[in-house]
Design a protein around this motif. Structure first.
Motif, PDB file in Angstrom:
ATOM      1  N   THR A   1      95.932 -60.538 -76.267  1.00 22.89           N
ATOM      2  CA  THR A   1      95.920 -60.364 -74.767  1.00 22.89           C
ATOM      3  C   THR A   1      95.914 -61.981 -74.334  1.00 22.89           C
ATOM      4  OG1 THR A   1      94.793 -58.410 -75.052  1.00 22.89           O
ATOM      5  CG2 THR A   1      95.049 -59.514 -72.763  1.00 22.89           C
ATOM      6  N   GLY A   2      96.424 -62.270 -73.230  1.00 23.05           N
ATOM      7  CA  GLY A   2      96.310 -63.657 -72.559  1.00 23.05           C
ATOM      8  C   GLY A   2      94.961 -63.979 -72.468  1.00 23.05           C
ATOM      9  N   LEU A   3      94.653 -65.286 -72.839  1.00 21.29           N
ATOM     10  CA  LEU A   3      93.101 -65.766 -72.858  1.00 21.29           C
ATOM     11  C   LEU A   3      92.856 -66.193 -71.248  1.00 21.29           C
ATOM     12  CD1 LEU A   3      90.952 -66.911 -74.703  1.00 21.29           C
ATOM     13  CD2 LEU A   3      91.861 -69.161 -74.390  1.00 21.29           C
ATOM     14  N   GLN A   4      91.674 -65.817 -70.788  1.00 18.03           N
ATOM     15  CA  GLN A   4      90.750 -64.989 -71.538  1.00 18.03           C
ATOM     16  C   GLN A   4      90.767 -63.688 -70.961  1.00 18.03           C
ATOM     17  OE1 GLN A   4      86.756 -66.849 -70.622  1.00 18.03           O
ATOM     18  NE2 GLN A   4      86.340 -65.314 -69.391  1.00 18.03           N
ATOM     19  N   CYS A   5      90.157 -62.737 -71.917  1.00 18.78           N
ATOM     20  CA  CYS A   5      90.159 -61.347 -71.336  1.00 18.78           C
ATOM     21  C   CYS A   5      88.918 -60.817 -72.252  1.00 18.78           C
ATOM     22  CB  CYS A   5      91.299 -60.476 -71.640  1.00 18.78           C
ATOM     23  SG  CYS A   5      91.274 -58.676 -71.335  1.00 18.78           S
ATOM     24  N   SER A   6      87.942 -60.310 -71.495  1.00 19.53           N
ATOM     25  CA  SER A   6      86.648 -60.076 -72.037  1.00 19.53           C
ATOM     26  C   SER A   6      86.082 -58.947 -71.081  1.00 19.53           C
ATOM     27  CB  SER A   6      85.515 -60.998 -71.977  1.00 19.53           C
ATOM     28  OG  SER A   6      85.893 -62.241 -72.579  1.00 19.53           O
ATOM     29  N   ALA A   7      85.337 -57.848 -71.979  1.00 17.15           N
ATOM     30  CA  ALA A   7      85.195 -56.653 -71.364  1.00 17.15           C
ATOM     31  C   ALA A   7      83.715 -56.351 -71.842  1.00 17.15           C
ATOM     32  CB  ALA A   7      86.147 -55.335 -72.049  1.00 17.15           C
ATOM     33  N   LEU A   8      82.972 -55.817 -70.778  1.00 20.37           N
ATOM     34  CA  LEU A   8      81.506 -55.235 -70.975  1.00 20.37           C
ATOM     35  C   LEU A   8      81.661 -53.814 -70.733  1.00 20.37           C
ATOM     36  CD1 LEU A   8      78.758 -55.760 -71.436  1.00 20.37           C
ATOM     37  CD2 LEU A   8      78.082 -55.950 -69.169  1.00 20.37           C
ATOM     38  N   LEU A   9      81.345 -53.038 -71.625  1.00 19.42           N
ATOM     39  CA  LEU A   9      81.506 -51.696 -71.519  1.00 19.42           C
ATOM     40  C   LEU A   9      79.932 -51.049 -71.692  1.00 19.42           C
ATOM     41  CD1 LEU A   9      84.180 -51.037 -74.318  1.00 19.42           C
ATOM     42  CD2 LEU A   9      84.487 -51.275 -71.755  1.00 19.42           C
ATOM     43  N   LEU A  10      79.678 -50.016 -70.685  1.00 19.33           N
ATOM     44  CA  LEU A  10      78.321 -49.668 -70.617  1.00 19.33           C
ATOM     45  C   LEU A  10      78.345 -48.210 -70.781  1.00 19.33           C
ATOM     46  CD1 LEU A  10      77.216 -51.786 -67.326  1.00 19.33           C
ATOM     47  CD2 LEU A  10      76.610 -51.948 -69.812  1.00 19.33           C
ATOM     48  N   ARG A  11      77.224 -47.584 -71.411  1.00 21.72           N
ATOM     49  CA  ARG A  11      77.086 -46.228 -71.485  1.00 21.72           C
ATOM     50  C   ARG A  11      76.439 -45.734 -69.997  1.00 21.72           C
ATOM     51  NH1 ARG A  11      76.185 -42.417 -75.255  1.00 21.72           N
ATOM     52  NH2 ARG A  11      76.136 -43.896 -76.727  1.00 21.72           N
ATOM     53  N   ASP A  12      75.623 -46.535 -69.475  1.00 18.53           N
ATOM     54  CA  ASP A  12      75.154 -46.002 -68.092  1.00 18.53           C
ATOM     55  C   ASP A  12      76.171 -46.032 -67.094  1.00 18.53           C
ATOM     56  OD1 ASP A  12      73.901 -47.006 -65.397  1.00 18.53           O
ATOM     57  OD2 ASP A  12      72.251 -46.562 -66.488  1.00 18.53           O
ATOM     58  N   THR A  13      75.947 -44.997 -66.469  1.00 17.55           N
ATOM     59  CA  THR A  13      77.232 -44.673 -65.244  1.00 17.55           C
ATOM     60  C   THR A  13      76.568 -44.635 -63.869  1.00 17.55           C
ATOM     61  OG1 THR A  13      76.862 -42.159 -65.571  1.00 17.55           O
ATOM     62  CG2 THR A  13      78.417 -43.395 -66.882  1.00 17.55           C
ATOM     63  N   SER A  14      75.485 -45.367 -63.853  1.00 16.50           N
ATOM     64  CA  SER A  14      74.927 -45.343 -62.215  1.00 16.50           C
ATOM     65  C   SER A  14      75.213 -46.533 -61.432  1.00 16.50           C
ATOM     66  CB  SER A  14      73.271 -45.109 -62.513  1.00 16.50           C
ATOM     67  OG  SER A  14      72.744 -46.090 -63.161  1.00 16.50           O
ATOM     68  N   ASN A  15      76.380 -47.428 -61.880  1.00 17.90           N
ATOM     69  CA  ASN A  15      76.601 -48.688 -61.104  1.00 17.90           C
ATOM     70  C   ASN A  15      75.371 -49.632 -61.519  1.00 17.90           C
ATOM     71  OD1 ASN A  15      78.346 -50.201 -59.897  1.00 17.90           O
ATOM     72  ND2 ASN A  15      78.157 -49.214 -58.007  1.00 17.90           N
TER      73      ASN A  15
END
Length: 345
Positions: free
Chosen positions: A161-175
Protein backbone atom coordinates in the motif's frame (compact mmCIF):
# COMPACT_ATOMS: atom_id res chain seq x y z
CA UNK A 1 6.07 31.44 32.57
CA UNK A 2 4.42 32.41 35.89
CA UNK A 3 2.33 29.25 35.85
CA UNK A 4 5.37 27.15 34.99
CA UNK A 5 7.34 28.59 37.90
CA UNK A 6 4.43 28.02 40.27
CA UNK A 7 4.21 24.37 39.28
CA UNK A 8 7.94 23.85 39.70
CA UNK A 9 7.73 25.01 43.33
CA UNK A 10 4.74 22.81 44.24
CA UNK A 11 5.89 19.68 42.37
CA UNK A 12 9.08 17.90 43.32
CA UNK A 13 10.26 16.80 39.87
CA UNK A 14 12.71 14.07 40.96
CA UNK A 15 10.13 12.66 43.35
CA UNK A 16 7.45 12.85 40.66
CA UNK A 17 9.57 10.97 38.16
CA UNK A 18 10.40 8.33 40.77
CA UNK A 19 6.70 7.95 41.56
CA UNK A 20 5.79 7.44 37.91
CA UNK A 21 8.46 4.81 37.49
CA UNK A 22 7.40 2.99 40.68
CA UNK A 23 3.68 3.02 39.84
CA UNK A 24 3.86 2.11 36.15
CA UNK A 25 5.64 -0.85 34.57
CA UNK A 26 5.79 -2.07 30.99
CA UNK A 27 6.70 -5.60 30.05
CA UNK A 28 7.84 -6.09 26.49
CA UNK A 29 9.55 -8.52 24.18
CA UNK A 30 13.36 -8.42 24.34
CA UNK A 31 13.81 -9.33 20.71
CA UNK A 32 12.04 -6.43 19.05
CA UNK A 33 15.40 -4.86 18.67
CA UNK A 34 18.02 -3.51 16.31
CA UNK A 35 21.25 -4.56 17.98
CA UNK A 36 22.91 -6.34 20.87
CA UNK A 37 23.89 -3.49 23.16
CA UNK A 38 21.80 -3.30 26.35
CA UNK A 39 20.74 0.24 25.56
CA UNK A 40 19.46 -0.79 22.14
CA UNK A 41 17.63 -4.00 22.94
CA UNK A 42 14.11 -2.68 22.64
CA UNK A 43 12.44 -1.27 19.57
CA UNK A 44 12.93 2.47 19.65
CA UNK A 45 9.22 3.24 19.24
CA UNK A 46 8.45 1.57 22.57
CA UNK A 47 11.29 3.42 24.27
CA UNK A 48 9.85 6.65 22.87
CA UNK A 49 6.35 5.71 23.95
CA UNK A 50 7.41 5.19 27.55
CA UNK A 51 9.23 8.53 27.47
CA UNK A 52 6.26 10.39 25.93
CA UNK A 53 3.89 8.96 28.55
CA UNK A 54 6.11 10.19 31.36
CA UNK A 55 6.88 6.67 32.58
CA UNK A 56 10.52 6.83 31.59
CA UNK A 57 12.41 4.27 29.60
CA UNK A 58 13.52 2.52 32.80
CA UNK A 59 9.94 1.32 33.26
CA UNK A 60 10.36 -1.10 30.35
CA UNK A 61 11.29 -4.61 31.45
CA UNK A 62 12.88 -6.97 28.99
CA UNK A 63 11.66 -10.51 28.49
CA UNK A 64 14.03 -13.19 27.28
CA UNK A 65 13.63 -14.67 23.82
CA UNK A 66 14.77 -18.00 22.41
CA UNK A 67 17.41 -18.52 19.73
CA UNK A 68 14.87 -17.77 16.99
CA UNK A 69 13.85 -14.46 18.54
CA UNK A 70 10.52 -15.58 20.05
CA UNK A 71 9.40 -14.37 23.43
CA UNK A 72 9.63 -17.04 26.15
CA UNK A 73 6.27 -17.04 27.99
CA UNK A 74 7.82 -18.57 31.11
CA UNK A 75 10.19 -15.63 31.41
CA UNK A 76 7.30 -13.23 30.83
CA UNK A 77 5.57 -14.78 33.85
CA UNK A 78 8.80 -14.48 35.83
CA UNK A 79 9.25 -10.80 34.92
CA UNK A 80 5.67 -9.96 35.88
CA UNK A 81 6.00 -11.66 39.25
CA UNK A 82 9.32 -9.95 39.86
CA UNK A 83 7.88 -6.54 38.98
CA UNK A 84 4.97 -7.05 41.33
CA UNK A 85 7.30 -8.20 44.10
CA UNK A 86 9.25 -4.96 43.68
CA UNK A 87 6.07 -2.92 44.08
CA UNK A 88 5.59 -2.03 40.43
CA UNK A 89 2.26 -2.39 38.63
CA UNK A 90 2.69 -4.14 35.25
CA UNK A 91 -0.01 -3.04 32.83
CA UNK A 92 1.07 -3.71 29.24
CA UNK A 93 2.70 -6.57 27.35
CA UNK A 94 4.05 -6.01 23.86
CA UNK A 95 4.27 -9.16 21.75
CA UNK A 96 5.55 -9.14 18.19
CA UNK A 97 4.29 -10.74 15.02
CA UNK A 98 7.20 -10.43 12.61
CA UNK A 99 10.29 -8.95 14.23
CA UNK A 100 12.37 -6.50 12.24
CA UNK A 101 15.52 -8.57 11.83
CA UNK A 102 14.67 -12.27 12.05
CA UNK A 103 10.97 -12.07 11.20
CA UNK A 104 10.03 -14.00 14.33
CA UNK A 105 6.44 -14.51 15.50
CA UNK A 106 5.90 -14.66 19.25
CA UNK A 107 3.73 -17.52 20.67
CA UNK A 108 0.62 -15.37 21.04
CA UNK A 109 -1.65 -17.99 22.57
CA UNK A 110 0.74 -18.68 25.44
CA UNK A 111 1.44 -14.98 25.97
CA UNK A 112 -2.30 -14.24 25.99
CA UNK A 113 -2.75 -16.84 28.72
CA UNK A 114 -0.20 -15.08 30.91
CA UNK A 115 -1.81 -11.70 30.26
CA UNK A 116 -5.26 -13.03 31.08
CA UNK A 117 -4.07 -14.52 34.37
CA UNK A 118 -2.54 -11.21 35.43
CA UNK A 119 -5.12 -8.87 33.94
CA UNK A 120 -2.66 -7.15 31.60
CA UNK A 121 -3.30 -5.39 28.31
CA UNK A 122 -1.88 -7.42 25.42
CA UNK A 123 -0.70 -5.45 22.42
CA UNK A 124 0.57 -7.23 19.33
CA UNK A 125 3.01 -5.33 17.17
CA UNK A 126 1.99 -6.84 13.83
CA UNK A 127 3.29 -3.89 11.83
CA UNK A 128 5.42 -6.21 9.71
CA UNK A 129 3.73 -9.59 10.06
CA UNK A 130 0.04 -8.67 10.24
CA UNK A 131 -0.57 -9.05 6.52
CA UNK A 132 -0.13 -12.84 6.69
CA UNK A 133 -3.66 -12.91 8.09
CA UNK A 134 -4.84 -12.50 4.49
CA UNK A 135 -3.24 -15.80 3.49
CA UNK A 136 -5.09 -19.03 4.16
CA UNK A 137 -1.77 -20.86 3.89
CA UNK A 138 0.30 -18.78 6.29
CA UNK A 139 -2.17 -17.15 8.68
CA UNK A 140 -1.38 -19.82 11.30
CA UNK A 141 1.65 -17.68 12.19
CA UNK A 142 -0.81 -15.32 13.86
CA UNK A 143 -2.64 -17.95 15.92
CA UNK A 144 -3.82 -16.27 19.11
CA UNK A 145 -3.91 -12.72 17.75
CA UNK A 146 -7.69 -12.65 18.21
CA UNK A 147 -7.02 -12.53 21.97
CA UNK A 148 -5.09 -9.26 21.77
CA UNK A 149 -6.51 -6.05 23.21
CA UNK A 150 -4.87 -4.05 20.45
CA UNK A 151 -2.95 -4.70 17.24
CA UNK A 152 -0.82 -2.39 15.11
CA UNK A 153 -0.52 -3.16 11.39
CA UNK A 154 1.32 -1.53 8.47
CA UNK A 155 -0.29 -2.46 5.13
CA UNK A 156 2.34 -0.29 3.43
CA UNK A 157 4.87 -3.03 4.09
CA UNK A 158 4.08 -6.49 2.75
CA UNK A 159 0.91 -5.46 0.87
CA UNK A 160 2.67 -2.55 -0.88
CA UNK A 161 0.00 0.00 0.00
CA UNK A 162 1.20 3.56 -0.59
CA UNK A 163 3.48 4.82 2.19
CA UNK A 164 2.38 5.45 4.80
CA UNK A 165 -0.59 3.35 5.83
CA UNK A 166 -0.80 2.32 9.47
CA UNK A 167 -3.71 0.88 11.42
CA UNK A 168 -4.43 0.48 15.12
CA UNK A 169 -7.07 -2.17 15.77
CA UNK A 170 -8.81 -2.26 19.16
CA UNK A 171 -10.94 -4.93 20.83
CA UNK A 172 -12.65 -2.20 22.86
CA UNK A 173 -15.76 -0.80 21.13
CA UNK A 174 -16.53 2.02 23.59
CA UNK A 175 -14.83 4.72 21.50
CA UNK A 176 -11.73 4.37 23.66
CA UNK A 177 -9.53 6.70 21.61
CA UNK A 178 -11.98 9.55 21.99
CA UNK A 179 -12.29 8.90 25.70
CA UNK A 180 -8.50 9.04 26.04
CA UNK A 181 -7.65 11.87 23.66
CA UNK A 182 -10.84 13.85 23.16
CA UNK A 183 -10.63 17.51 24.19
CA UNK A 184 -14.21 18.39 23.11
CA UNK A 185 -13.09 21.57 21.39
CA UNK A 186 -16.45 23.08 20.41
CA UNK A 187 -14.88 25.48 17.94
CA UNK A 188 -13.87 22.44 15.85
CA UNK A 189 -16.10 19.53 16.84
CA UNK A 190 -19.58 20.91 17.23
CA UNK A 191 -22.06 18.32 18.50
CA UNK A 192 -25.16 19.89 16.88
CA UNK A 193 -24.15 19.44 13.23
CA UNK A 194 -26.72 18.19 10.74
CA UNK A 195 -24.77 14.97 10.08
CA UNK A 196 -23.50 12.10 12.24
CA UNK A 197 -20.80 13.74 14.38
CA UNK A 198 -19.08 10.38 14.93
CA UNK A 199 -17.61 11.02 11.48
CA UNK A 200 -15.47 13.77 13.00
CA UNK A 201 -12.55 11.56 13.98
CA UNK A 202 -9.96 14.29 14.51
CA UNK A 203 -10.61 14.47 18.25
CA UNK A 204 -9.66 10.80 18.64
CA UNK A 205 -6.02 11.14 17.71
CA UNK A 206 -3.11 13.02 19.20
CA UNK A 207 -2.24 15.19 16.21
CA UNK A 208 -5.81 16.09 15.08
CA UNK A 209 -5.06 16.91 11.42
CA UNK A 210 -3.67 13.96 9.52
CA UNK A 211 -3.75 12.17 6.17
CA UNK A 212 -6.47 9.62 5.52
CA UNK A 213 -4.31 6.50 5.68
CA UNK A 214 -7.24 4.11 5.45
CA UNK A 215 -8.27 5.48 2.05
CA UNK A 216 -5.09 4.09 0.46
CA UNK A 217 -5.82 0.60 1.76
CA UNK A 218 -9.51 0.80 0.84
CA UNK A 219 -8.81 1.93 -2.72
CA UNK A 220 -6.20 -0.78 -3.27
CA UNK A 221 -8.44 -3.46 -1.81
CA UNK A 222 -11.34 -2.37 -4.03
CA UNK A 223 -9.09 -2.19 -7.09
CA UNK A 224 -7.39 -5.58 -6.87
CA UNK A 225 -9.55 -7.59 -4.48
CA UNK A 226 -8.73 -9.78 -1.51
CA UNK A 227 -7.58 -12.69 -3.65
CA UNK A 228 -4.80 -10.63 -5.22
CA UNK A 229 -3.64 -9.42 -1.80
CA UNK A 230 -3.53 -13.03 -0.65
CA UNK A 231 -1.49 -13.90 -3.72
CA UNK A 232 0.99 -11.13 -2.85
CA UNK A 233 1.54 -12.63 0.59
CA UNK A 234 1.87 -16.17 -0.75
CA UNK A 235 4.25 -15.05 -3.52
CA UNK A 236 6.56 -13.47 -0.96
CA UNK A 237 6.79 -16.81 0.85
CA UNK A 238 7.37 -18.64 -2.45
CA UNK A 239 10.26 -16.32 -3.31
CA UNK A 240 11.67 -16.80 0.17
CA UNK A 241 11.82 -20.58 -0.24
CA UNK A 242 13.38 -20.17 -3.69
CA UNK A 243 16.13 -17.91 -2.39
CA UNK A 244 16.82 -20.09 0.65
CA UNK A 245 17.31 -23.18 -1.51
CA UNK A 246 19.59 -21.24 -3.88
CA UNK A 247 21.69 -19.99 -0.96
CA UNK A 248 22.12 -23.54 0.32
CA UNK A 249 23.56 -24.56 -3.05
CA UNK A 250 25.91 -21.59 -3.47
CA UNK A 251 29.49 -21.69 -2.28
CA UNK A 252 30.28 -18.76 -0.03
CA UNK A 253 26.69 -18.19 1.15
CA UNK A 254 25.56 -19.22 4.64
CA UNK A 255 22.11 -18.84 6.22
CA UNK A 256 21.91 -17.34 9.69
CA UNK A 257 18.83 -19.53 10.26
CA UNK A 258 15.91 -21.01 8.36
CA UNK A 259 13.43 -18.15 7.95
CA UNK A 260 9.98 -18.34 9.48
CA UNK A 261 8.78 -15.33 7.50
CA UNK A 262 10.11 -13.51 4.44
CA UNK A 263 13.25 -12.17 6.15
CA UNK A 264 16.20 -14.03 4.62
CA UNK A 265 19.26 -13.51 6.82
CA UNK A 266 22.60 -14.75 5.54
CA UNK A 267 26.33 -14.15 5.27
CA UNK A 268 28.34 -13.81 2.12
CA UNK A 269 31.72 -15.37 2.96
CA UNK A 270 34.34 -14.08 0.50
CA UNK A 271 37.07 -16.37 -0.89
CA UNK A 272 39.71 -15.22 1.60
CA UNK A 273 37.59 -16.29 4.61
CA UNK A 274 36.30 -19.62 3.40
CA UNK A 275 37.49 -22.48 5.54
CA UNK A 276 38.72 -20.03 8.21
CA UNK A 277 35.78 -20.40 10.61
CA UNK A 278 38.03 -21.68 13.41
CA UNK A 279 40.44 -18.76 13.31
CA UNK A 280 40.33 -16.35 16.25
CA UNK A 281 39.60 -13.26 14.16
CA UNK A 282 37.11 -14.87 11.75
CA UNK A 283 34.02 -13.11 13.12
CA UNK A 284 35.81 -9.78 13.26
CA UNK A 285 36.80 -10.06 9.60
CA UNK A 286 33.38 -11.37 8.53
CA UNK A 287 31.70 -8.40 10.20
CA UNK A 288 33.52 -6.08 7.77
CA UNK A 289 32.29 -7.84 4.63
CA UNK A 290 28.67 -6.67 4.56
CA UNK A 291 29.47 -2.95 5.02
CA UNK A 292 32.01 -3.09 2.17
CA UNK A 293 29.58 -4.87 -0.15
CA UNK A 294 26.79 -2.45 0.78
CA UNK A 295 29.01 0.48 -0.17
CA UNK A 296 29.95 -1.12 -3.46
CA UNK A 297 26.39 -1.96 -4.51
CA UNK A 298 25.13 1.50 -3.63
CA UNK A 299 27.91 3.29 -5.50
CA UNK A 300 27.43 1.02 -8.48
CA UNK A 301 23.66 1.54 -8.32
CA UNK A 302 22.84 -2.13 -8.76
CA UNK A 303 21.11 -3.04 -5.49
CA UNK A 304 20.07 -1.82 -2.04
CA UNK A 305 20.11 -4.44 0.72
CA UNK A 306 20.32 -3.94 4.48
CA UNK A 307 22.67 -5.57 6.98
CA UNK A 308 23.12 -5.62 10.75
CA UNK A 309 24.70 -7.59 13.61
CA UNK A 310 22.50 -9.53 16.03
CA UNK A 311 23.41 -10.48 19.57
CA UNK A 312 26.90 -11.99 19.21
CA UNK A 313 26.53 -12.62 15.46
CA UNK A 314 28.65 -10.48 13.12
CA UNK A 315 27.09 -8.36 10.39
CA UNK A 316 24.87 -10.30 8.01
CA UNK A 317 22.61 -9.36 5.12
CA UNK A 318 18.84 -9.23 5.62
CA UNK A 319 16.93 -9.47 2.36
CA UNK A 320 13.21 -8.72 2.71
CA UNK A 321 11.11 -10.29 -0.03
CA UNK A 322 8.08 -8.02 0.14
CA UNK A 323 8.00 -6.56 -3.37
CA UNK A 324 5.20 -8.25 -5.38
CA UNK A 325 6.98 -7.34 -8.63
CA UNK A 326 10.02 -9.50 -7.82
CA UNK A 327 10.65 -12.61 -9.87
CA UNK A 328 13.05 -15.52 -9.42
CA UNK A 329 15.33 -14.01 -12.06
CA UNK A 330 15.79 -10.97 -9.80
CA UNK A 331 16.97 -13.22 -6.99
CA UNK A 332 19.39 -15.00 -9.30
CA UNK A 333 20.79 -11.60 -10.27
CA UNK A 334 21.05 -10.65 -6.61
CA UNK A 335 23.20 -13.66 -5.76
CA UNK A 336 25.35 -13.26 -8.88
CA UNK A 337 25.88 -9.60 -8.14
CA UNK A 338 26.98 -10.24 -4.57
CA UNK A 339 29.53 -12.76 -5.80
CA UNK A 340 30.82 -10.32 -8.39
CA UNK A 341 31.07 -7.47 -5.90
CA UNK A 342 32.86 -9.58 -3.31
CA UNK A 343 35.11 -11.81 -5.40
CA UNK A 344 38.25 -9.84 -4.50
CA UNK A 345 37.64 -9.78 -0.75
Amino acid sequence: MAESNHLSHDWDLPAGEALLQDVFGIVMDELVRKGTDASEKSHYSLQKGAAFLGMGTDSIRLVKADERGKMIPEDLEKQINQAEAEGAVPLFVNATAGTTVLGAFDPLEAIAEVCQQHGLWLHVDAAWGGSVLLSQTHRHLLDGIKRADSVSWNPHKLLATGLQCSALLLRDTSNLLKECHGAQATYLFQQDKFYDVSLDTGDKVIQCGRRVDCLKLWLMWKAVGGSVLEQRVDWAFTLTRYLVEKIKLRKGFELVMEPEYVNVCFWYVPPSLRGQQDSADYCKKLAKVAPVLKERMVKKGSMMVGYQPHRTLPNFFRLILGNPALRTADLDFFLDELEQLGQDL
